[in-house]
Design a protein around this motif. Structure first.
Motif, PDB file in Angstrom:
ATOM      1  N   LEU A 145      29.148 -16.944  41.836  1.00  9.66           N
ATOM      2  CA  LEU A 145      28.752 -15.873  40.920  1.00  9.66           C
ATOM      3  C   LEU A 145      29.003 -14.505  41.542  1.00  9.66           C
ATOM      4  CD1 LEU A 145      27.452 -15.674  38.072  1.00  9.66           C
ATOM      5  CD2 LEU A 145      25.261 -15.367  39.236  1.00  9.66           C
ATOM      6  N   TYR A 146      28.552 -14.328  42.772  1.00 14.04           N
ATOM      7  CA  TYR A 146      28.782 -13.045  43.453  1.00 14.04           C
ATOM      8  C   TYR A 146      30.275 -12.790  43.655  1.00 14.04           C
ATOM      9  CZ  TYR A 146      23.785 -12.729  44.517  1.00 14.04           C
ATOM     10  OH  TYR A 146      22.423 -12.638  44.424  1.00 14.04           O
ATOM     11  N   CYS A 147      30.995 -13.833  44.060  1.00 17.57           N
ATOM     12  CA  CYS A 147      32.430 -13.658  44.299  1.00 17.57           C
ATOM     13  C   CYS A 147      33.178 -13.365  42.998  1.00 17.57           C
ATOM     14  CB  CYS A 147      32.994 -14.903  44.970  1.00 17.57           C
ATOM     15  SG  CYS A 147      32.346 -15.210  46.638  1.00 17.57           S
ATOM     16  N   MET A 148      32.741 -13.948  41.888  1.00 16.05           N
ATOM     17  CA  MET A 148      33.401 -13.717  40.603  1.00 16.05           C
ATOM     18  C   MET A 148      33.220 -12.263  40.151  1.00 16.05           C
ATOM     19  SD  MET A 148      32.648 -15.546  36.937  1.00 16.05           S
ATOM     20  CE  MET A 148      31.021 -14.789  36.857  1.00 16.05           C
ATOM     21  N   PHE A 149      32.006 -11.734  40.283  1.00 10.77           N
ATOM     22  CA  PHE A 149      31.775 -10.334  39.908  1.00 10.77           C
ATOM     23  C   PHE A 149      32.520  -9.384  40.847  1.00 10.77           C
ATOM     24  CE2 PHE A 149      27.506 -11.764  38.022  1.00 10.77           C
ATOM     25  CZ  PHE A 149      28.080 -11.916  36.769  1.00 10.77           C
ATOM     26  N   GLY A 150      32.601  -9.752  42.129  1.00  9.60           N
ATOM     27  CA  GLY A 150      33.380  -8.931  43.054  1.00  9.60           C
ATOM     28  C   GLY A 150      34.855  -8.929  42.718  1.00  9.60           C
ATOM     29  N   GLN A 151      35.373 -10.088  42.303  1.00  3.09           N
ATOM     30  CA  GLN A 151      36.779 -10.170  41.901  1.00  3.09           C
ATOM     31  C   GLN A 151      37.048  -9.358  40.639  1.00  3.09           C
ATOM     32  OE1 GLN A 151      39.251 -11.776  43.648  1.00  3.09           O
ATOM     33  NE2 GLN A 151      40.643 -10.824  42.175  1.00  3.09           N
ATOM     34  N   ALA A 152      36.069  -9.293  39.730  1.00  5.90           N
ATOM     35  CA  ALA A 152      36.236  -8.494  38.508  1.00  5.90           C
ATOM     36  C   ALA A 152      36.394  -7.014  38.843  1.00  5.90           C
ATOM     37  CB  ALA A 152      35.040  -8.701  37.584  1.00  5.90           C
ATOM     38  N   ILE A 153      35.650  -6.527  39.840  1.00  4.34           N
ATOM     39  CA  ILE A 153      35.802  -5.133  40.268  1.00  4.34           C
ATOM     40  C   ILE A 153      37.200  -4.902  40.834  1.00  4.34           C
ATOM     41  CG2 ILE A 153      34.995  -3.418  41.936  1.00  4.34           C
ATOM     42  CD1 ILE A 153      32.192  -4.528  41.617  1.00  4.34           C
ATOM     43  N   ILE A 154      37.686  -5.830  41.638  1.00  6.78           N
ATOM     44  CA  ILE A 154      39.029  -5.694  42.221  1.00  6.78           C
ATOM     45  C   ILE A 154      40.087  -5.685  41.121  1.00  6.78           C
ATOM     46  CG2 ILE A 154      40.721  -6.809  43.714  1.00  6.78           C
ATOM     47  CD1 ILE A 154      38.415  -7.899  45.370  1.00  6.78           C
ATOM     48  N   ASP A 155      39.972  -6.583  40.146  1.00  5.92           N
ATOM     49  CA  ASP A 155      40.963  -6.663  39.071  1.00  5.92           C
ATOM     50  C   ASP A 155      40.995  -5.381  38.240  1.00  5.92           C
ATOM     51  OD1 ASP A 155      41.565  -9.200  39.912  1.00  5.92           O
ATOM     52  OD2 ASP A 155      40.276 -10.200  38.440  1.00  5.92           O
ATOM     53  N   GLN A 156      39.826  -4.842  37.908  1.00  4.51           N
ATOM     54  CA  GLN A 156      39.789  -3.621  37.112  1.00  4.51           C
ATOM     55  C   GLN A 156      40.325  -2.425  37.898  1.00  4.51           C
ATOM     56  OE1 GLN A 156      39.157  -3.014  34.012  1.00  4.51           O
ATOM     57  NE2 GLN A 156      38.448  -5.046  33.384  1.00  4.51           N
ATOM     58  N   SER A 157      40.023  -2.350  39.190  1.00  8.68           N
ATOM     59  CA  SER A 157      40.518  -1.221  39.981  1.00  8.68           C
ATOM     60  C   SER A 157      42.022  -1.289  40.188  1.00  8.68           C
ATOM     61  CB  SER A 157      39.803  -1.185  41.336  1.00  8.68           C
ATOM     62  OG  SER A 157      40.083  -2.349  42.093  1.00  8.68           O
ATOM     63  N   GLU A 158      42.581  -2.493  40.228  1.00 10.88           N
ATOM     64  CA  GLU A 158      44.033  -2.621  40.365  1.00 10.88           C
ATOM     65  C   GLU A 158      44.770  -2.148  39.121  1.00 10.88           C
ATOM     66  OE1 GLU A 158      44.590  -6.695  41.334  1.00 10.88           O
ATOM     67  OE2 GLU A 158      44.391  -6.387  43.507  1.00 10.88           O
ATOM     68  N   ARG A 159      44.088  -2.088  37.984  1.00  7.62           N
ATOM     69  CA  ARG A 159      44.712  -1.618  36.743  1.00  7.62           C
ATOM     70  C   ARG A 159      44.838  -0.096  36.685  1.00  7.62           C
ATOM     71  NH1 ARG A 159      41.194  -3.234  32.066  1.00  7.62           N
ATOM     72  NH2 ARG A 159      42.700  -1.868  31.017  1.00  7.62           N
ATOM     73  N   LEU A 160      44.150   0.622  37.564  1.00  9.73           N
ATOM     74  CA  LEU A 160      44.107   2.083  37.454  1.00  9.73           C
ATOM     75  C   LEU A 160      45.490   2.706  37.603  1.00  9.73           C
ATOM     76  CD1 LEU A 160      40.837   2.907  39.452  1.00  9.73           C
ATOM     77  CD2 LEU A 160      41.201   3.107  36.983  1.00  9.73           C
TER      78      LEU A 160
END
Length: 225
Positions: A145-160
């Protein structure tokens, strides 16, 4: 962590909508800033005072098209800076506690698999086996769960960077392009949440934890034999 992911999604939309011409574009670019105001107010009340000047009610009437787009870019950059501060404060709060949780979960997964293997060798005790099978997914899901939410932050920041490239920068002046280039250089480094100063919450970390648990299980199983 979910809040930061949502803020990054809003920032991606705001940046990609920076296009010249028409009141519709101005309204689209101005509206989502309400989410940023909510983030800043929450941070001021719950974390620490952060001073950001806001001009969100309306754009100055004497601005030209190029100045208006530069004004929108500045507001988006402020939004990004606020997210950076928010992530830094979140890391300070999660640094020790979440690291202990991940470490203890990895050890618990290893011991549960070891206990299950030993019980299957010595004879099947159905109630004990069911307990092991029930608790094993619980530890795995909490870690994931923690790793999934952390990965979501990485994915969204890579879109910038892609969102910045998709805006109408080709019709802007040198000042806008220069500021956008600096923002893209800063955004090229994906945001992430670190615990224990070294462990990044991500999909890769989750796989490493499972791999480490399996390696520890092999070692303990060999010692037990």
């Amino acid at each position: 962590m979910v809040h930061i992911t949502a803020e990054l999604d809003v920032l991606n939309q705001n940046i990609s909508r920076m296009k010249t011409g028409g009141e519709e574009n101005a309204a689209d670019s101005r509206g989502p800033y309400i989410t940023r105001v909510k983030l800043e107010s929450d941070y001021k009340s719950a974390m620490a005072p952060v001073q950001f000047r806001q001009r969100l009610s309306s754009f100055p009437g004497d601005l030209g098209e190029e100045d208006r787009m530069y004004f929108i870019l500045v507001e988006n950059i402020k939004h990004h800076q606020l997210i950076l501060v928010y992530i830094k404060k979140l890391e300070e709060l999660m640094r020790t506690s979440i690291f202990i949780i991940l470490l203890s979960n990895a050890l618990s997964i290893c011991l549960h698999v070891l206990g299950l293997a030993v019980m299957l060798q010595e004879g099947v005790d159905l109630p004990s086996v069911l307990k092991m099978l029930i608790t094993f997914p619980a530890y795995s899901c909490e870690t994931g769960l923690y790793c999934m939410f952390g990965q979501a932050i990485i994915d969204q920041s890579e879109r910038l960077v892609d969102s910045a490239f998709n805006c109408d920068w080709i019709n802007m002046g040198p000042r806008f392009r220069r500021s956008l280039t600096i923002f893209m250089l800063q955004a090229s480094q994906p945001l992430n949440v670190k615990v224990g100063k070294r462990v990044i919450l991500s999909r890769h970390t989750f796989l490493r934890l499972l791999n480490g648990s399996y390696s520890l299980f092999n070692m303990l199983h060999g010692v037990q034999k």
